[in-house]
Enzyme design. Sequence first.
Site, short mmCIF file in Angstrom:
data_model
loop_
_atom_site.label_atom_id
_atom_site.label_comp_id
_atom_site.label_asym_id
_atom_site.label_seq_id
_atom_site.Cartn_x
_atom_site.Cartn_y
_atom_site.Cartn_z
N GLU A 109 36.54 46.73 41.95
CA GLU A 109 36.56 47.21 43.34
C GLU A 109 37.02 48.68 43.43
O GLU A 109 36.54 49.43 44.28
CB GLU A 109 37.44 46.30 44.19
CG GLU A 109 36.77 44.93 44.39
CD GLU A 109 37.66 43.95 45.12
OE1 GLU A 109 38.76 43.67 44.60
OE2 GLU A 109 37.28 43.47 46.20
N GLU A 129 36.92 36.56 41.00
CA GLU A 129 38.00 36.10 41.89
C GLU A 129 37.88 34.64 42.33
O GLU A 129 38.89 33.94 42.45
CB GLU A 129 38.09 36.98 43.14
CG GLU A 129 38.85 38.28 42.95
CD GLU A 129 37.98 39.44 42.50
OE1 GLU A 129 36.88 39.18 41.95
OE2 GLU A 129 38.38 40.59 42.71
N1 COA Z 1 46.60 40.73 35.58
C1 COA Z 1 47.72 40.64 34.83
N2 COA Z 1 47.72 40.65 33.48
C2 COA Z 1 46.53 40.75 32.89
C3 COA Z 1 45.32 40.82 33.58
C4 COA Z 1 45.39 40.81 34.99
N3 COA Z 1 44.31 40.91 35.77
N4 COA Z 1 44.31 40.89 32.70
C5 COA Z 1 44.87 40.87 31.48
N5 COA Z 1 46.21 40.77 31.59
C6 COA Z 1 47.21 40.70 30.50
C7 COA Z 1 47.23 39.36 29.82
O1 COA Z 1 48.01 38.44 30.54
C8 COA Z 1 47.86 39.74 28.51
O2 COA Z 1 49.25 39.91 28.69
P1 COA Z 1 50.30 39.24 27.66
O3 COA Z 1 49.95 39.83 26.32
O4 COA Z 1 51.64 39.67 28.17
O5 COA Z 1 50.03 37.77 27.71
C9 COA Z 1 47.29 41.11 28.24
O6 COA Z 1 46.86 41.62 29.49
C10 COA Z 1 46.11 41.10 27.31
O7 COA Z 1 45.16 40.18 27.86
P2 COA Z 1 44.43 39.07 26.99
O8 COA Z 1 43.88 38.04 27.94
O9 COA Z 1 45.32 38.58 25.91
O10 COA Z 1 43.26 39.95 26.35
P3 COA Z 1 41.81 39.47 25.90
O11 COA Z 1 41.24 40.67 25.21
O12 COA Z 1 41.87 38.19 25.17
O13 COA Z 1 41.00 39.21 27.27
C11 COA Z 1 40.26 39.69 29.51
C12 COA Z 1 40.72 40.25 28.15
C13 COA Z 1 40.09 40.88 30.44
C14 COA Z 1 38.92 38.96 29.37
C15 COA Z 1 41.31 38.71 30.05
O14 COA Z 1 42.60 39.32 29.97
C16 COA Z 1 41.08 38.29 31.47
O15 COA Z 1 40.24 37.44 31.73
N6 COA Z 1 41.85 38.88 32.43
C17 COA Z 1 41.80 38.53 33.82
C18 COA Z 1 40.51 39.00 34.44
C19 COA Z 1 40.45 38.61 35.91
O16 COA Z 1 40.28 37.46 36.27
N7 COA Z 1 40.57 39.61 36.77
C20 COA Z 1 40.48 39.43 38.17
C21 COA Z 1 41.82 39.45 38.77
S1 COA Z 1 41.72 39.42 40.52
#
Ligand code: COA
Length: 247
Positions: A109, A129
């Site tokens: 966004e 979302e």
């Molecule tokens: N908010 C808070 N923390 C987040 C985040 C978010 N939107 N996206 C990633 N992180 C954090 C993870 O919790 C992790 O923290 P930790 O190491 O303290 O546990 C760190 O960032 C690394 O993320 P991780 O999931 O381990 O990396 P990955 O490479 O395996 O996966 C993503 C990357 C982006 C696919 C995955 O983190 C993800 O799906 N994130 C959320 C995406 C989402 O739904 N966004 C919309 C939010 S409204």
Amino acid sequence: MSDAPLLVERLPDRVVATLDRPSKHNAIDQATIDCLHELCAELEAQPRTLILTGAGGTFAAGADIAQLCDRRAEDALRGINATAFVRVGELPMPVIAAIDGYALGGGAELAYAADIRIGSTTLRIGNPETGLGILAAAGATWRLPEIVGHARAAELLLTGRVVHADEAAAIGLVSSVHPAADLLAAAHAIADRIATNDPLATQYTKRALRAPRERHPAIDGELQAELFERPEKQRLMTAFLEKRAER
Ligand code: COA
């Protein structure tokens, strides 16, 4: 080393702002929003092109889910991210989003609020979302249809499907795709091109582009009327005509 979630590099004609919470994939938390407001105040007072990007091979993996989890109805009604992204979108000079890797949820966004989006080959952009029990309320429901058309936006937002670089370019969600190592240089090249033009004409073009349909064509005439009265317009057009006459 700074622990600010937004690194700001100031150049005479542009500012580069880098989302920088690599341990959280640059998830946008309240501190990031506060920094964005500070940056907007600066650019409203001293208009320059803004390049928005992310550190560590990621733009932003969303709003910070740890903070979102604790938010309640009154927080939703305050539109914490939506308000900041509207302010970014309304900056007087163009905003260029250079999107590397993940741009998810609130990260997408923020990118939608930019005037120009370019992506890296690793781009993953979308709004998951609904899978978290919320809607994309920081601009996706009205900006994404403006960018890619209603039907595509509906498909993307109602499925939460994440789009890769080639598809993002094919549907106009990004204007071009670059190897990650070249992405920032490509954003600077766009800012260079903008810098060759008259800054006020650029600002007024942005204002006309962003005006609602019912304000056209009146707003175009009003803004042009101001530009027509400036000595700079006379200077630029006279220079063009004199150069042709010399040939
Ligand atoms: N908010 C808070 N923390 C987040 C985040 C978010 N939107 N996206 C990633 N992180 C954090 C993870 O919790 C992790 O923290 P930790 O190491 O303290 O546990 C760190 O960032 C690394 O993320 P991780 O999931 O381990 O990396 P990955 O490479 O395996 O996966 C993503 C990357 C982006 C696919 C995955 O983190 C993800 O799906 N994130 C959320 C995406 C989402 O739904 N966004 C919309 C939010 S409204």
